[in-house]
Write an enzyme that holds these catalytic residues in place. Structure first.
Site, PDB file in Angstrom:
ATOM      1  N   ASP A  14       0.861  -1.192   0.000  1.00  0.00           N
ATOM      2  CA  ASP A  14       0.000   0.000   0.000  1.00  0.00           C
ATOM      3  C   ASP A  14       0.893   1.237   0.000  1.00  0.00           C
ATOM      4  OD1 ASP A  14      -2.193   1.609   0.125  1.00  0.00           O
ATOM      5  OD2 ASP A  14      -2.693   1.201   2.211  1.00  0.00           O
ATOM      6  N   ASP A 108      -2.837   2.557  -6.139  1.00  0.00           N
ATOM      7  CA  ASP A 108      -1.831   2.642  -5.075  1.00  0.00           C
ATOM      8  C   ASP A 108      -1.742   1.421  -4.167  1.00  0.00           C
ATOM      9  OD1 ASP A 108      -4.310   3.114  -3.954  1.00  0.00           O
ATOM     10  OD2 ASP A 108      -3.584   4.590  -2.525  1.00  0.00           O
ATOM     11  N   GLU A 109      -2.425   0.321  -4.493  1.00  0.00           N
ATOM     12  CA  GLU A 109      -2.284  -0.868  -3.654  1.00  0.00           C
ATOM     13  C   GLU A 109      -2.524  -2.137  -4.462  1.00  0.00           C
ATOM     14  OE1 GLU A 109      -5.270  -1.606  -0.612  1.00  0.00           O
ATOM     15  OE2 GLU A 109      -6.584  -0.105  -1.524  1.00  0.00           O
TER      16      GLU A 109
END
Length: 365
Positions: A14, A108-109
């Protein structure tokens, strides 16, 4: 936890305050300052906040005017999703150096299954550390990671040592970790559900574990079964490297509330155009058009229509959305309109084989 329960070595990576961190990286003048991506203007909503802004209580999905009150020095920056997507692709390229079993959740993860990996490294913890180091060296951003036997625990763990940290939950630590975990930290337990659990005396994983499957089903519906098993360390969902897109949407928030359908048609056309653009870019089409209406009192209404054929043409999307708009009288003035397409013609691609192993107390993480 059963000793023959199949487990995997899962990493959840993350990025730390991703959008805000990209802006600070690209503009050194913003480093160390409280910034909000999005949220500008009277009706803006914050998409992301830097850690400097979070100290004041600023967070994503917060109204910009409230964020400014909480943090008078807050700097609003316009979102640049093309740039975020560009950086995200570089990060994913690093992931694929280690495994093809990568399941992106957003820009983003992502989840990575490294039970068997391209480096032949038996330690998922060391792989996570190496990936985080490479992201920092090659991209210039920090990331946090959670490592454990399944996706649920890995995601919970990735939030523990943020920013720029990681946490490993070994197989023999899983049950104790879950029993001590605050119910609010269980992935899938939102604010409303947490409040309901509190009212029923459920504050920790141990409290949750004390409830029968029948009790959880009765009080929490379909989610009851999920809660019953995850608190026991059972979550068999595999990392899905080819996640099928189930819907695609676009929406607009208006600077002034609109009270007549006539004034909304022009806005709706822009939204339909954006949805059509995204559908064609993704090379997909859909059958179900859903109109999203958010009123001035923040109540939300959706209206849907399923066609007999797949569409991605702006004019047909717009006409269908218009029909839905006129379907029934508006109950209040409107602050947001959105259109989503679902029932898409996406097809499952063949995914890489996913291995699992049996739990052993000496299983190296």
């Amino acid at each position: 936890m059963s000793m023959d329960l199949p487990i995997r070595k899962i990493i959840h990576v993350d990025m730390d305050a991703f959008y805000a961190s990209v802006e600070q990286m690209d503009n050194p003048d913003l480093k160390g300052k409280p910034i909000a991506v999005g949220g500008g203007g009277k009706r803006g909503v914050v998409s992301a906040a830097s850690y400097e802004a979070r100290k004041f209580g600023v967070k994503s999905a917060m109204a910009g005017n409230l964020a400014a009150k909480l943090c008078p020095e807050l700097i609003f920056v316009r979102a640049n999703f093309e740039r975020y997507s560009e950086i995200s692709k570089k990060i994913r390229a690093i992931f694929y150096d280690y495994t093809d079993l990568v399941e992106p959740l957003s820009l983003d993860e992502a989840y990575l299954d490294v039970t068997e990996n391209k480096k032949g490294n038996p330690s998922a913890s060391l792989i996570a550390e190496e990936i985080r180091e490479r992201i920092f060296e090659e991209v210039g951003l920090t990331a946090s990671a959670g490592i454990s036997i399944n996706k649920f625990i890995a995601k919970v763990a990735s939030d523990y040592n943020k920013p720029n940290g990681q946490k490993t939950i070994n197989p023999e630590e899983v049950i104790e970790f879950l029993e001590q975990l605050d119910i609010r930290k269980f992935y899938g337990v939102g604010k409303v559900t947490a409040e309901k659990m509190y009212q029923k005396g459920i504050f920790t994983g141990l409290d949750l574990k004390g409830k029968s499957l029948e009790y959880l089903n009765k009080n929490f519906g379909k989610s009851g079964r999920y809660y019953y098993y995850v608190v026991r360390g059972v979550h068999n969902s595999e990392v899905k490297p080819n996640r099928i897109r189930k819907s695609l949407a676009a929406e607009r928030t208006f600077s002034k509330n609109l009270s007549s359908e006539i004034f909304m048609l022009e806005k709706l056309e822009h939204v339909a155009e954006e949805v059509a653009r995204r559908l064609k870019k993704s090379n997909v089409a859909g059958k179900t058009v859903t109109l999203k209406i958010k009123y001035s009192d923040f109540t939300l209404q959706t209206r849907s229509k399923t066609l007999q054929y797949f569409i991605n043409d702006k004019s047909i999307i717009l006409e269908t959305a218009k029909d839905l708009l006129y379907q029934e009288k508006l109950s209040n003035s409107v602050r947001l309109l959105g259109i989503s397409m679902s029932n898409l013609n996406t097809e499952m691609k063949k995914k890489p084989e996913q291995k699992s192993v049996s739990v052993q107390l000496k299983f190296k993480f």
